[in-house]
Design a protein around this motif. Structure first.
Motif, PDB file in Angstrom:
ATOM      1  N   LEU A  17      43.640  33.796  52.056  1.00  0.00           N
ATOM      2  CA  LEU A  17      42.947  34.399  50.917  1.00  0.00           C
ATOM      3  C   LEU A  17      41.591  33.716  50.762  1.00  0.00           C
ATOM      4  O   LEU A  17      41.526  32.496  50.600  1.00  0.00           O
ATOM      5  N   PRO A  18      40.505  34.477  50.794  1.00  0.00           N
ATOM      6  CA  PRO A  18      39.176  33.852  50.786  1.00  0.00           C
ATOM      7  C   PRO A  18      38.869  33.047  49.536  1.00  0.00           C
ATOM      8  O   PRO A  18      38.341  31.945  49.612  1.00  0.00           O
ATOM      9  N   GLU A  19      39.204  33.613  48.388  1.00  0.00           N
ATOM     10  CA  GLU A  19      38.890  32.951  47.119  1.00  0.00           C
ATOM     11  C   GLU A  19      40.053  33.166  46.166  1.00  0.00           C
ATOM     12  O   GLU A  19      41.138  33.544  46.570  1.00  0.00           O
ATOM     13  N   ASN A  20      39.831  32.948  44.888  1.00  0.00           N
ATOM     14  CA  ASN A  20      40.887  33.028  43.883  1.00  0.00           C
ATOM     15  C   ASN A  20      41.680  34.326  43.986  1.00  0.00           C
ATOM     16  O   ASN A  20      41.118  35.402  44.192  1.00  0.00           O
ATOM     17  N   ALA A  21      43.005  34.211  43.850  1.00  0.00           N
ATOM     18  CA  ALA A  21      43.868  35.392  43.843  1.00  0.00           C
ATOM     19  C   ALA A  21      43.752  36.080  42.492  1.00  0.00           C
ATOM     20  O   ALA A  21      43.909  35.440  41.447  1.00  0.00           O
ATOM     21  N   GLY A  22      43.512  37.384  42.515  1.00  0.00           N
ATOM     22  CA  GLY A  22      43.315  38.113  41.271  1.00  0.00           C
ATOM     23  C   GLY A  22      44.130  39.380  41.203  1.00  0.00           C
ATOM     24  O   GLY A  22      45.330  39.377  41.441  1.00  0.00           O
ATOM     25  N   ALA A  23      43.456  40.493  40.889  1.00  0.00           N
ATOM     26  CA  ALA A  23      44.135  41.762  40.657  1.00  0.00           C
ATOM     27  C   ALA A  23      44.871  42.232  41.904  1.00  0.00           C
ATOM     28  O   ALA A  23      44.441  42.005  43.036  1.00  0.00           O
ATOM     29  N   LEU A  24      46.007  42.915  41.677  1.00  0.00           N
ATOM     30  CA  LEU A  24      46.880  43.369  42.758  1.00  0.00           C
ATOM     31  C   LEU A  24      47.111  44.868  42.655  1.00  0.00           C
ATOM     32  O   LEU A  24      47.218  45.424  41.559  1.00  0.00           O
ATOM     33  N   SER A  25      47.229  45.517  43.825  1.00  0.00           N
ATOM     34  CA  SER A  25      47.592  46.934  43.884  1.00  0.00           C
ATOM     35  C   SER A  25      48.537  47.138  45.052  1.00  0.00           C
ATOM     36  O   SER A  25      48.504  46.403  46.048  1.00  0.00           O
ATOM     37  N   ILE A  26      49.402  48.140  44.934  1.00  0.00           N
ATOM     38  CA  ILE A  26      50.276  48.565  46.027  1.00  0.00           C
ATOM     39  C   ILE A  26      49.937  50.012  46.369  1.00  0.00           C
ATOM     40  O   ILE A  26      49.945  50.881  45.496  1.00  0.00           O
ATOM     41  N   VAL A  27      49.620  50.256  47.636  1.00  0.00           N
ATOM     42  CA  VAL A  27      49.435  51.613  48.139  1.00  0.00           C
ATOM     43  C   VAL A  27      50.252  51.725  49.418  1.00  0.00           C
ATOM     44  O   VAL A  27      49.914  51.127  50.436  1.00  0.00           O
ATOM     45  N   GLY A  28      51.366  52.454  49.344  1.00  0.00           N
ATOM     46  CA  GLY A  28      52.240  52.558  50.510  1.00  0.00           C
ATOM     47  C   GLY A  28      52.736  51.188  50.934  1.00  0.00           C
ATOM     48  O   GLY A  28      53.329  50.445  50.154  1.00  0.00           O
ATOM     49  N   ASN A  29      52.480  50.843  52.196  1.00  0.00           N
ATOM     50  CA  ASN A  29      52.920  49.549  52.728  1.00  0.00           C
ATOM     51  C   ASN A  29      51.828  48.493  52.670  1.00  0.00           C
ATOM     52  O   ASN A  29      51.900  47.482  53.373  1.00  0.00           O
ATOM     53  N   GLN A  30      50.806  48.714  51.838  1.00  0.00           N
ATOM     54  CA  GLN A  30      49.696  47.770  51.726  1.00  0.00           C
ATOM     55  C   GLN A  30      49.675  47.110  50.350  1.00  0.00           C
ATOM     56  O   GLN A  30      49.627  47.797  49.325  1.00  0.00           O
ATOM     57  N   LEU A  31      49.749  45.785  50.344  1.00  0.00           N
ATOM     58  CA  LEU A  31      49.536  44.991  49.138  1.00  0.00           C
ATOM     59  C   LEU A  31      48.083  44.543  49.155  1.00  0.00           C
ATOM     60  O   LEU A  31      47.658  43.815  50.062  1.00  0.00           O
ATOM     61  N   ILE A  32      47.326  44.973  48.162  1.00  0.00           N
ATOM     62  CA  ILE A  32      45.886  44.728  48.142  1.00  0.00           C
ATOM     63  C   ILE A  32      45.571  43.705  47.061  1.00  0.00           C
ATOM     64  O   ILE A  32      45.996  43.844  45.910  1.00  0.00           O
ATOM     65  N   VAL A  33      44.833  42.662  47.456  1.00  0.00           N
ATOM     66  CA  VAL A  33      44.536  41.536  46.573  1.00  0.00           C
ATOM     67  C   VAL A  33      43.033  41.408  46.425  1.00  0.00           C
ATOM     68  O   VAL A  33      42.303  41.351  47.433  1.00  0.00           O
ATOM     69  N   ALA A  34      42.556  41.366  45.193  1.00  0.00           N
ATOM     70  CA  ALA A  34      41.134  41.164  44.923  1.00  0.00           C
ATOM     71  C   ALA A  34      40.927  39.778  44.345  1.00  0.00           C
ATOM     72  O   ALA A  34      41.755  39.276  43.585  1.00  0.00           O
ATOM     73  N   SER A  35      39.817  39.143  44.717  1.00  0.00           N
ATOM     74  CA  SER A  35      39.515  37.811  44.194  1.00  0.00           C
ATOM     75  C   SER A  35      38.971  37.918  42.782  1.00  0.00           C
ATOM     76  O   SER A  35      38.277  38.872  42.432  1.00  0.00           O
ATOM     77  N   THR A  36      39.307  36.944  41.955  1.00  0.00           N
ATOM     78  CA  THR A  36      38.789  36.891  40.596  1.00  0.00           C
ATOM     79  C   THR A  36      37.468  36.128  40.582  1.00  0.00           C
ATOM     80  O   THR A  36      37.388  35.004  41.081  1.00  0.00           O
ATOM     81  N   GLY A  37      36.417  36.746  40.018  1.00  0.00           N
ATOM     82  CA  GLY A  37      35.127  36.079  39.910  1.00  0.00           C
ATOM     83  C   GLY A  37      34.351  36.032  41.206  1.00  0.00           C
ATOM     84  O   GLY A  37      33.331  35.337  41.289  1.00  0.00           O
ATOM     85  N   ASP A  38      34.806  36.743  42.228  1.00  0.00           N
ATOM     86  CA  ASP A  38      34.092  36.773  43.503  1.00  0.00           C
ATOM     87  C   ASP A  38      34.151  38.185  44.062  1.00  0.00           C
ATOM     88  O   ASP A  38      34.543  39.129  43.365  1.00  0.00           O
TER      89      ASP A  38
END
Length: 637
Positions: free
Chosen positions: A224-245
């Motif tokens: 994970l490049p930076e802070n772990a933030g918001a999460l989404s599930i689309v099919g077989n993909q868990l998508i993670v967005a960084s918080t503040g980056d």
């Protein structure tokens, strides 16, 4: 049989030490787009929406997508139209036509159903909310996880057609800095992000044990490049967005995917330089994955398309679900205490039949068919129990219950009055075993028998004898399984004994005390029957009889034909009955079933199972009652 315990699955000390050493040697280097990866992540194109709400996503309409927003002044809106009044809303989630958010002003859950055009509000919460996510378990009512500022995730039944919109099921402790969650319904998995640490996976099932596994960690310990933030599930993909980056990562998840760092396939992207992601939401529309991201730097919501590769639905075959019609009072002992039930059928009045259950820290509990406690016997650590009928005792005819007594290494014998159902202790018969465990009874024209086993695999068969106004028993046979057994059941009419080896499967031998065949492994542990193999019983139908086995490893119950070649018939789970306020059953040790009609609630018979985790609310263990009619209907028997 598993001990009831709480687990945290974390990185090993060796792995942590290695990661720390790497960090020190590299000068605690952070994520680098050029040095840490073979190629720099693609920069995603975003389009400004002109929307200033932090949380928003689109839902498909007939010709276009509609924006759903959680706003700071108009609450929940769809295409700028408020659907639930004016209030501050920060979080939101959706399952099909159901959308939920939080009214920050009065700490209530607000749920809106698009199809019904119905909006409901929950009772006020007693804590501040940090995040929420919906969960739709198979064939059950919608559930909701709410993350609190007290580092707890609370799991609720969300019933918009009920006066009590929220019914709490259980609570889960969370790490600090946890504000985001998402659930994969197909995998029954709750994902949460711990901002400075990484992303964790928990079982979303209310009946599952509390344990967590790491999906990925923040660099330099993970990808994970930076802070772990918001999460989404689309099919077989868990998508993670960084918080503040500006970083976005996607992980392929599925029933066979690993959940250890670096072991799942991942993809990474970045947004424009200077973008500070506050909230993020991804969803599928057509063949594309769309996303919205709120930029904290500009105060605006942006949208774009995520070029995910390998996107596919998750196809997991789920067993059918039945629900209990009643449950017993909890046992009085804490921990792993309730173990094995036996159904005593009252030959004079079927509706007055009883359930005899073991509290293996205390003794026997006797319940009526509504689950009400009728009698309690403090005979000590009784593990398994079984019943048979019509034995002479002191000049009268009574029914008999036998239980394995772990303290005394003995068989405890009890008399059951055929009219009242009153249970009384008669005698304890010592065995030659060192650690008695499971037990079952048999009755043929040769006599009444008790089979009792030791955890080392040994079995002893005793014949019950009536003499001098009491019952005793004599050892008539010995045999053994390769490893630990527990559950067993006798088919009296056909002179067969089914015995379970917890790690291997089901064996068959005979009831006969003389010249009995050696046990034969007839059903092996596989994808249908998951170790531990625990309780078992036989449903004697008019045309077909079924062997019912507790598959403790996956909290299910498996049916086989009780006739050779013992064909697999089907499997089912016991889920919660939210209307009756009864939770499901899990980690079942013992069970019993009868095909006798026991009144209007059980016209085709009754299945009783031990529940290893009694929740909604959290209480000591108990037993769940399921109508066989429901099982037959769901499995098409």
């Amino acid at each position: 049989m598993k001990e009831h315990q709480t687990k945290l699955q974390i990185l090993s000390m060796t792995a942590i030490a290695t990661a720390l050493s790497t960090a020190l040697l590299s000068g605690c280097a952070s994520y680098s787009e050029s040095s840490e990866h073979d190629a720099a992540p693609d920069i995603l194109t975003t389009i400004a929406t002109g929307i200033t709400s932090e949380t928003g996503w689109q839902i498909a309409g007939e010709k276009f997508q509609r924006w759903v927003l959680a706003t700071s002044n108009n609450g929940l809106t769809i295409n700028d139209k408020s659907v639930a009044g004016s209030f501050r809303a920060e979080y939101g989630d959706q399952r099909d036509e159901l959308i939920v958010t939080i009214n920050d002003g009065n700490k209530t859950v607000v749920a809106h159903h698009l199809g019904k055009q119905q909006t409901v509000t929950s009772q006020p919460l007693s804590y501040a909310v940090e995040g929420l996510c919906l969960y739709q378990p198979n064939e059950q009512i919608t559930q909701l996880f709410i993350l609190g500022d007290d580092h707890l995730a609370r799991q609720y039944v969300l019933d918009i057609d009920n006066k009590n919109v929220l019914t709490e099921i259980r609570t889960l402790p969370l790490p600090p800095e946890t504000e985001n969650c998402v659930v994969s319904d197909a995998l029954n998995t709750l994902y949460v992000s711990e901002e400075n640490m990484g992303v964790w996976a928990y079982s979303a099932s209310a009946e599952a044990p509390y344990e967590r596994k790491v999906v990925d960690l923040v660099a330099p310990y993970g990808e994970l490049p930076e802070n772990a933030g918001a999460l989404s599930i689309v099919g077989n993909q868990l998508i993670v967005a960084s918080t503040g980056d500006r970083y976005i990562s996607s992980y392929t998840v599925g029933p066979d995917s690993s959940t250890t760092p670096h072991a799942v396939e991942s993809q990474h992207w970045v947004l424009n330089d200077g973008f500070e992601i506050e909230t993020f939401r991804a969803w599928a529309w057509g063949d594309d994955v769309h996303f919205s991201a709120f930029d904290d730097a500009s105060g605006e919501l942006y949208q774009g398309t995520l070029p995910v590769s390998g996107l596919s639905p998750i196809n997991v075959e789920a067993p059918v679900t039945v629900t209990p019609t009643a449950e017993t009072s909890p046992v009085i002992s804490a921990g792993d205490a309730a173990d094995d039930p036996a159904i005593w059928v009252n030959s004079n009045s079927a509706e007055a039949s009883l359930i005899i259950g073991t509290d293996k820290q205390y003794g026997l509990d006797i319940y009526d068919l509504s689950g009400q406690l009728m009698q309690r016997l403090d005979n000590g650590r009784l593990n398994n129990v079984d019943v048979r009928y019509n034995l002479e005792l002191a000049g009268r005819v009574v029914d008999i219950a036998a239980a394995s007594h772990r303290d005394l290494k003995a068989i405890s014998l009890f008399a059951i009055d055929q009219n009242s159902g009153y249970v009384s202790w008669v005698n304890d018969v010592a065995t030659q075993l060192d650690d008695v465990y499971g037990l079952c009874m048999a009755q043929t024209n040769q006599g009444t028998y008790v089979f009792i086993n030791d955890q080392d695999g040994r079995y002893e068969q005793y014949k019950v004898i009536s003499e001098k106004n009491t019952w005793t028993a004599e050892l008539v046979r010995e045999f053994a399984l390769p490893s630990q057994p527990e559950g067993c059941v006798a088919d009296d009419k056909n002179n067969r004994l089914f015995v379970g080896e917890e790690a291997a499967g089901v064996w068959l031998t005979s009831i006969t005390e003389d010249n009995a065949p050696e046990p034969d492994l007839i059903i092996k542990v596989d994808d249908n029957l998951v170790a531990d193999v625990e309780g078992m019983s036989i449903y004697h139908g008019d045309k077909t009889s079924y062997l019912v086995v507790s598959s403790q490893g996956d909290d299910s119950y498996v049916l086989y034909s009780s006739e050779a070649p013992y064909t697999y018939v089907g499997r089912f789970n016991i889920g919660m009955n939210s209307k009756a306020g009864i939770d499901g059953a899990s980690e079942t040790d013992g069970l019993d079933v009868t095909s006798t009609a026991l009144g209007s609630a059980y016209p085709e018979g009754l299945l009783v199972v031990q529940d290893g985790r009694n929740v909604m609310p959290a209480q000591y263990q108990n037993f769940k009652l399921v109508s066989w009619s429901d099982i037959a209907r769901e499995l098409g028997l």
